[in-house]
Design an enzyme around this catalytic site. Structure first.
Site, PDB file in Angstrom:
ATOM      1  N   HIS A  86      52.700-108.651 -68.819  1.00  0.00           N
ATOM      2  CA  HIS A  86      52.711-107.917 -67.966  1.00  0.00           C
ATOM      3  C   HIS A  86      53.418-107.844 -66.923  1.00  0.00           C
ATOM      4  CE1 HIS A  86      51.377-109.913 -64.838  1.00  0.00           C
ATOM      5  NE2 HIS A  86      50.885-111.285 -65.508  1.00  0.00           N
ATOM      6  N   ASP A  88      53.962-106.264 -63.725  1.00  0.00           N
ATOM      7  CA  ASP A  88      53.389-105.818 -62.223  1.00  0.00           C
ATOM      8  C   ASP A  88      53.537-107.193 -61.820  1.00  0.00           C
ATOM      9  OD1 ASP A  88      51.401-106.726 -64.068  1.00  0.00           O
ATOM     10  OD2 ASP A  88      49.615-106.308 -62.750  1.00  0.00           O
ATOM     11  N   ASP A 117      55.101-115.810 -63.804  1.00  0.00           N
ATOM     12  CA  ASP A 117      54.125-114.392 -64.127  1.00  0.00           C
ATOM     13  C   ASP A 117      54.054-113.395 -63.608  1.00  0.00           C
ATOM     14  OD1 ASP A 117      51.391-113.758 -64.034  1.00  0.00           O
ATOM     15  OD2 ASP A 117      50.794-114.316 -61.995  1.00  0.00           O
ATOM     16  N   GLU A 151      47.840-105.960 -64.373  1.00  0.00           N
ATOM     17  CA  GLU A 151      46.826-107.400 -65.289  1.00  0.00           C
ATOM     18  C   GLU A 151      46.613-107.270 -63.269  1.00  0.00           C
ATOM     19  OE1 GLU A 151      46.143-111.426 -65.450  1.00  0.00           O
ATOM     20  OE2 GLU A 151      48.005-110.590 -63.992  1.00  0.00           O
ATOM     21  N   GLU A 152      47.597-107.989 -62.392  1.00  0.00           N
ATOM     22  CA  GLU A 152      46.934-108.538 -61.211  1.00  0.00           C
ATOM     23  C   GLU A 152      45.700-107.854 -60.530  1.00  0.00           C
ATOM     24  OE1 GLU A 152      48.061-111.267 -60.601  1.00  0.00           O
ATOM     25  OE2 GLU A 152      49.944-111.737 -61.506  1.00  0.00           O
ATOM     26  N   ASP A 175      51.175-116.075 -70.732  1.00  0.00           N
ATOM     27  CA  ASP A 175      50.576-115.301 -69.167  1.00  0.00           C
ATOM     28  C   ASP A 175      49.706-116.534 -68.393  1.00  0.00           C
ATOM     29  OD1 ASP A 175      50.200-113.520 -66.503  1.00  0.00           O
ATOM     30  OD2 ASP A 175      48.440-113.124 -67.056  1.00  0.00           O
ATOM     31  N   HIS A 435      51.896-116.491 -57.785  1.00  0.00           N
ATOM     32  CA  HIS A 435      51.321-116.004 -56.137  1.00  0.00           C
ATOM     33  C   HIS A 435      52.128-116.526 -55.417  1.00  0.00           C
ATOM     34  CE1 HIS A 435      48.216-114.131 -58.573  1.00  0.00           C
ATOM     35  NE2 HIS A 435      49.298-114.054 -59.442  1.00  0.00           N
TER      36      HIS A 435
HETATM   37 ZN   LIG Z   1      49.893-112.816 -65.237  1.00  0.00          ZN
END
Ligand SMILES: [Zn+2]
Length: 470
Positions: A86, A88, A117, A151-152, A175, A435
């Site tokens: 992903h 995003d 990520d 995805e997030e 991921d 994150h």
């Molecule tokens: Zn991810």
């Protein structure tokens, strides 16, 4: 066998340039700017367009699915190998040393939102595809890099994608973690509701937690009991509790606050549930009535253990271990009684219907009923599957480490694949900085993972694979 490590090293600069370009697109969901053309806002679409354009330029066939997802494809054959990633990212947040969208290289690391990520892994997988294509390896499967842009925040991208596109025969999602996550527990939301009895004036309000996937680290109750009656008891209670609390009030009522320790719901024993601690204290000072029914239930069902024995929900298997229960949101009002929102992470062979029936049966002796609000089934690929064996061999040959199979209580992106596993790209022992501020990827890891993915594609998408290998 080709030494992909060398081939990857030759293109280190290009790989890092691509990653910097992708990181420079702040592809955060923006509902306020969402349109039919850009369903998650302009930036996630821009990241998707950029990668698809890279694919087109390199001579791959590409497809955009409603600006929500897309793929880059090569090879031929009936079967399909999917690599799910992903583009995003979560918002940057504050406190960065380097610009979150700059892709700064320092001390062997590349910093930026999405570095681990999932933009770094995405670029690793993309270059792996290019390497296989450029090497001219004849493939007997099609290979798709499937690119999501949501995805997030809820997987709307892949939901739409698989409504319109075929499910890969086999696949992996870079991921999560190396070596291989082949088992993910089921995740069910359960809501326990107290049936109303007569208001007893003891518990006037109780609130704790705001998300079911975290152990609540704070709980607050308002009680109709004067502070002088409970002050000493509270002080001695605090002596036995490590995380503190406080009390304020007068002769008519008291507000009691308790701190706990937060942890992820996948292992509630790593935290201290503040709702349980507060219920334990209140249960000592309450007399019979619905207030005490509430605190007693919290203690019986969620306090003494997190495995669901009292509720008849306990179960474990050797593949994925214990079923766990996290009472993440706990509340009470005199008018509506108590409510407990629970995230249950259940083992992959869990007899779900049977267990839920047992639980409902056991609840007949309590003032509570239970409802299943949502249920995401467990995900598991058999350890003996040749697909898994191949990934294990590749991992070991490129790292010298044993490719242990992991079972987890959280969910990864690989869940959406019918026969898919999470395969990287965070190596064991590395800090998980996804994150967080100053998110980074080790350049060394990025290159190693690219070599691993290249070998994985070239083995899984050629004849030798699926059964006949050896
Ligand atoms: Zn991810």
């Amino acid at each position: 066998m080709v030494n992909w490590k060398e081939k990857v090293l030759e293109r280190e600069e290009q790989l890092l340039d691509d990653l910097k370009q992708l990181i420079s697109i702040p592809s955060v969901l923006d509902e306020s700017l969402a349109t039919g053309e850009a369903p998650f806002g302009p930036e996630p679409k821009r990241a998707l367009d950029w990668l698809l354009e890279e694919g087109r330029k390199a001579g791959f066939s590409v497809k955009n699915i409603d600006n929500m997802a897309g793929h880059i494809e090569m090879g031929e054959g009936d079967e399909l190998l999917g690599i799910l990633c992903h583009v995003d990212v979560v918002p940057a947040g504050g406190n960065w040393t380097y610009g979150p969208f700059d892709g700064t290289v320092k001390d062997g690391k590349l910093f930026g939102r999405g570095a681990i990520d999932d933009k770094g892994p995405t670029i690793a997988a993309w270059h792996a595809m290019k390497l296989v294509k450029e090497a001219g390896i004849p493939l007997n499967k099609r290979v798709r890099l499937i690119i999501g842009t949501d995805e997030e925040s809820g997987f709307r991208c892949v939901r739409r994608y698989f409504e319109k596109e075929e499910m890969p025969t086999i696949g992996f999602a870079p991921d999560a973690d190396f070596p291989i996550i082949n088992a993910e527990k089921g995740i069910a939301s359960l809501v326990f509701t107290q049936n109303m009895r007569i208001q007893d004036g003891q518990l006037l309000a109780f609130e704790s937690g705001s998300r079911t996937n975290m152990v609540p680290d704070q709980a607050r109750a308002v009680i109709g009991i004067g502070i002088s009656k409970i002050k000493d008891q509270f002080a001695s209670f605090l002596d036995t509790h490590d995380y503190g609390g406080s009390i304020v009030g007068d002769e008519n009522g008291t507000t009691v606050l308790i701190n706990g320790k937060s942890a992820h719901a996948m292992e509630p024993n790593n935290g201290v549930n503040a709702a349980y601690v507060l219920a334990t204290f209140l249960n000592r000072i309450f007399e019979d009535g619905q207030s005490k029914d509430f605190t007693q239930f919290i203690i019986d069902a969620f306090g003494n253990e997190t495995r669901g024995s009292y509720l008849g929900l306990a179960f474990n298997d050797h593949i994925s271990g214990d079923t766990t229960l996290n009472a993440g949101i706990v509340s009470f009002t005199p008018e509506q009684g108590g409510q407990v929102h629970v995230s249950m992470r259940y083992s992959v062979t869990y007899p779900f219907e049977e267990k839920i029936a047992t639980c409902n049966d056991r609840l007949k002796d309590t003032a509570f009923t239970m409802e299943v609000k949502s249920n995401s089934k467990p995900h598991h690929v058999d350890a003996n599957d040749p697909f898994i064996k191949t990934l294990q061999e590749i991992y070991t040959s490129y790292t010298g480490e044993e490719a242990e199979l992991l079972a987890i209580g959280g969910g990864t992106y690989a869940r959406v694949l019918q026969k898919g596993v999470a395969f990287g790209m965070l190596f064991p022992g590395r800090d998980d900085v996804a994150h967080q501020a100053d998110e980074y990827v080790y350049i060394e890891d990025l290159l190693k993972a690219t070599a691993i993915y290249t070998e994985a594609i070239s083995r899984l998408a050629t004849n030798k694979e699926e059964g006949e290998h050896e």
